[in-house]
Design an enzyme around this catalytic site. Structure first.
Site, PDB file in Angstrom:
ATOM      1  N   CYS A 282       0.839  -1.191   0.000  1.00 15.27           N
ATOM      2  CA  CYS A 282       0.000   0.000   0.000  1.00 15.27           C
ATOM      3  C   CYS A 282       0.874   1.240   0.000  1.00 15.27           C
ATOM      4  CB  CYS A 282      -0.940  -0.003   1.202  1.00 15.27           C
ATOM      5  SG  CYS A 282      -0.068   0.022   2.783  1.00 15.27           S
TER       6      CYS A 282
ATOM      7  N   ARG B  84      -4.812   1.563  -1.115  1.00 12.63           N
ATOM      8  CA  ARG B  84      -4.971   0.147  -0.767  1.00 12.63           C
ATOM      9  C   ARG B  84      -5.039  -0.738  -1.997  1.00 12.63           C
ATOM     10  NH1 ARG B  84      -4.520  -4.271   1.359  1.00 12.63           N
ATOM     11  NH2 ARG B  84      -6.168  -5.400   2.395  1.00 12.63           N
ATOM     12  N   LEU B  85      -4.319  -1.844  -1.950  1.00 16.01           N
ATOM     13  CA  LEU B  85      -4.466  -2.904  -2.934  1.00 16.01           C
ATOM     14  C   LEU B  85      -5.487  -3.882  -2.378  1.00 16.01           C
ATOM     15  CD1 LEU B  85      -3.428  -4.218  -5.571  1.00 16.01           C
ATOM     16  CD2 LEU B  85      -1.774  -5.446  -4.186  1.00 16.01           C
TER      17      LEU B  85
ATOM     18  N   ASN C 244       2.612   0.529   6.091  1.00 20.91           N
ATOM     19  CA  ASN C 244       2.792  -0.193   4.832  1.00 20.91           C
ATOM     20  C   ASN C 244       3.752  -1.334   5.134  1.00 20.91           C
ATOM     21  OD1 ASN C 244       3.331  -1.069   2.204  1.00 20.91           O
ATOM     22  ND2 ASN C 244       4.771   0.575   1.795  1.00 20.91           N
ATOM     23  N   GLY C 245       3.308  -2.560   4.936  1.00 21.36           N
ATOM     24  CA  GLY C 245       4.217  -3.673   5.160  1.00 21.36           C
ATOM     25  C   GLY C 245       3.518  -4.928   5.629  1.00 21.36           C
TER      26      GLY C 245
ATOM     27  N   THR D 260      23.776   2.571 -11.947  1.00 23.70           N
ATOM     28  CA  THR D 260      23.520   1.129 -11.966  1.00 23.70           C
ATOM     29  C   THR D 260      22.098   0.804 -11.511  1.00 23.70           C
ATOM     30  OG1 THR D 260      24.455  -1.014 -11.367  1.00 23.70           O
ATOM     31  CG2 THR D 260      24.359   0.630  -9.620  1.00 23.70           C
TER      32      THR D 260
ATOM     33  N   ARG E 171      19.914   1.307 -14.620  1.00 22.47           N
ATOM     34  CA  ARG E 171      20.149   0.234 -15.594  1.00 22.47           C
ATOM     35  C   ARG E 171      19.414  -1.043 -15.192  1.00 22.47           C
ATOM     36  NH1 ARG E 171      26.740   0.488 -16.065  1.00 22.47           N
ATOM     37  NH2 ARG E 171      26.943   2.418 -17.297  1.00 22.47           N
TER      38      ARG E 171
END
Length: 619
Positions: free
Chosen positions: A60, A107-108, A133-134, A395, A398
């Site tokens: 989220c 929210r997902l 979030n987590g 990097t 890339r």
């Protein structure tokens, strides 16, 4: 195993689609979701936070303001910049009694229902507001250990109980997981911020001299936030492994009173004493150590299986992603998941990574998908990638292009949402080939710690942003707290490269198990941004050739004056900086330094440019 599905990036449909703005019902709460509109953007509001009985283990985006001087309805449009982190629902809520304070949450959703909306509040602690979030992998263990009376099945509820029982320092240190949180205690007029040990979940803050605080999962959600101060306010990443305490005034302004580290990578985590995994022998006997490594790694993968959405895995064909994928497939069978694990690789048709990943997928029996992309498609994606990354590190950009494109494919062509990946292993196990040049085992060990502490600026940043850009949730078992603490506690001499092979101890720990093919177990390190293109022409070479015609010599001559902070030394780096400044003008100090190899005369971060680089014998 069936032949892997192959698709080109060009065949994948475009990104887009509007949000569902129809009222939706949560299974645990009878009332419908309320749709609000601000500037014609559908804002989804739902109040199942008191009684919802739904598990919440999803990616989220969080956003919060304390002491805003300007209209919140205008400020909250900034929160929509991180809508990709939770593409199904958004909630915006004022704080009772503090009218210039608010939370925003993307929210997902789980399937077609909106469970676990935030800020999370429960009846037992009406004065606590939590946005996080987590994933908290040990939330069940902590609930049982301390006999907490949970009102929901949301994993984050355990933060409220821990804070009430023990305070913020012990709360943060007992969390086994990845997280970024904003916790408001209106009874004691305190605001708390915190972030996991390695910064797997991102968090940024803006704090003005007069006490206006703004917080967001990504920096882009703060760049247009307005305040009354004449001088601009810095936007800074919140330090991993730390928490910060603010006094909250009645007008919503704050004052920082404590900033403290609660865990670092070399310490055994405080939550380990409650771990359900077996206690490990403490001997440094080589066979004992290798057994402990296997036990802790398997535990790290197993605890990350908690999910209500389909699990998949990125598979480059290198050692790290192959160990993750193989262990994931093995444990998924043991746990009797109702679907095969999907694995995903990306590269040109003659990419050594794609070829190696195909061998691994056949060996472990995953449902494998290959994504082919052309140089032109990769170059076209660079600007989008830089916008999501919020960095101009060479990097990182890339490597992010391939990860961004494969994440796009996963979102559009599969139903996997929870994505395992191998980030963190190279930093932990001294996997970069420049470690062959370490002057002493002590120097190598110290540099490993440095790399672990900087993960949030480079590889972890890449992994989070490229997956979250497409609404996917990342899981990285190599950064498990117990696994990393144990590995870094081993004698320095055990962890160095041996017999010309980096990560020798990790490889040797899985020798003879037939978990992955031997040729992959002992395959030399190949950077993701290199391995996804053929040995004949690396991805960085393709970028440099194209961008050499985009940036002219006059621009390069003036680069030190145009960009005074970390001036670019190549046309490729100049272009990356140009794009960054276009989207984030004046924010160059978000990057403190470029990622570069040590102990060797390196002018480019690519492993293939180093004098000690040797391709695998099969390449």
């Amino acid at each position: 195993m069936a032949a892997p599905q192959r698709i080109t990036v060009a065949e994948a449909p475009g990104i887009g689609g509007r949000r569902d703005t129809q009222p939706t019902r949560c299974a645990a709460v009878p009332q419908p979701v309320e749709i609000l509109y601000i500037h014609d953007s559908p804002l989804i509001r739902q109040s199942c936070c008191i009684s919802c009985q739904c598990n919440d283990f999803e990616m989220c985006g969080i956003w919060a303001l304390f002491g805003s001087d300007d209209c919140l309805s205008v400020q909250c449009t900034s929160a929509m910049k991180i809508a990709h982190r939770g593409p199904d629902a958004f909630r915006f809520e004022n704080v009772n009694g503090f009218t210039n304070c608010c939370f925003g949450f993307h929210r997902l959703a789980i399937v077609d229902q909106l469970h676990g909306m935030q800020p999370l509040r429960i009846k037992k602690f009406p004065f606590l507001w939590l946005c996080y979030n987590g994933e908290i992998y040990n939330h069940h263990t902590l609930k049982q250990q301390f006999e907490f009376d949970h009102q929901t099945k949301v994993d984050g509820e355990v933060l409220l109980h821990l804070y009430d029982r023990f305070g913020i320092q012990k709360m943060a240190s007992l969390l086994d997981g990845v997280f970024a949180f904003v916790l408001l205690d209106t009874a004691n007029k305190k605001v708390f911020l915190g972030r996991d040990t390695y910064g797997v979940r991102p968090l940024f803050k803006l704090l003005t001299d007069d006490g206006f605080l703004a917080v967001c999962s990504e920096a882009k959600g703060l760049t247009d936030v307005t305040h009354a101060m004449a001088s601009p306010a810095d936007i800074v990443p919140f330090l991993p492994g730390h928490f910060e305490v603010f006094d909250l005034k009645q007008n919503g302004k704050v004052q920082s009173i404590q900033m403290e580290q609660f865990h670092c990578c070399t310490q055994e985590p405080a939550h380990a004493i409650y771990d359900t995994a077996e206690r490990l022998p403490t001997s440094f006997n080589e066979e004992t150590v290798k057994s402990n490594i296997r036990t802790l790694f398997e535990s790290a993968v197993r605890k990350r299986l908690m999910a209500q959405r389909r699990i998949g895995c990125l598979l480059s064909g290198g050692l790290d992603s192959s160990l993750v994928a193989a262990t994931l497939v093995k444990l998924a069978k043991e746990e009797k998941l109702q679907y095969p694990i999907q694995t995903f690789s990306i590269g040109s048709e003659d990419s050594p990574d794609v070829i190696a990943a195909r061998k691994v997928a056949a060996h472990i029996g995953s449902e494998h998908h290959e994504v082919n992309f052309s140089v032109e498609e990769g170059i076209q994606a660079v600007e989008e990638v830089i916008f999501h990354l919020e960095t101009y590190d060479i990097t990182t950009i890339r490597a992010s292009v391939g990860m961004y494109l494969v994440s796009k494919f996963i979102k559009e062509k599969s139903d996997s949402v929870v994505i395992f990946s191998g980030e963190g292993s190279d930093e932990l196990t001294q996997g970069y080939i420049y470690f062959h040049k370490a002057p002493t085992p002590k120097a190598a060990a110290e540099d490993s710690v440095r790399l672990m502490k900087e993960l949030y600026l480079f590889d972890v940043l890449r992994a989070d942003r490229t997956t979250s850009a497409h609404g996917l949730e990342l899981r990285v078992p190599f950064l498990d707290h117990r696994f990393t603490a144990y590995y870094m506690s081993l004698p320095e001499e055990m962890r160095i490269a041996k017999h010309g092979v980096e990560k020798h101890l990790l490889r040797d720990s899985f020798k003879g198990l037939d978990l992955i093919p031997d040729e992959i177990l002992w395959r030399r390190k190949e950077a993701f941004s290199d391995g996804m293109m053929s040995l004949k022409k690396s991805w960085y070479t393709c970028l440099q050739e194209h961008l050499g015609s985009v940036v002219n010599d006059d621009q390069m001559e003036k680069a030190h004056k145009t960009f005074r902070h970390l001036p670019p030394c190549t046309k490729e780096a100049y272009y990356f900086r140009q794009v960054f400044e276009k989207h984030f003008p004046g924010r160059a100090e978000w990057l403190s330094h470029y990622w570069m190899p040590r102990w060797i005369n390196a002018t480019d971060p690519s492993a293939r440019t180093l004098s000690i680089y040797k391709p695998h014998k099969d390449q």
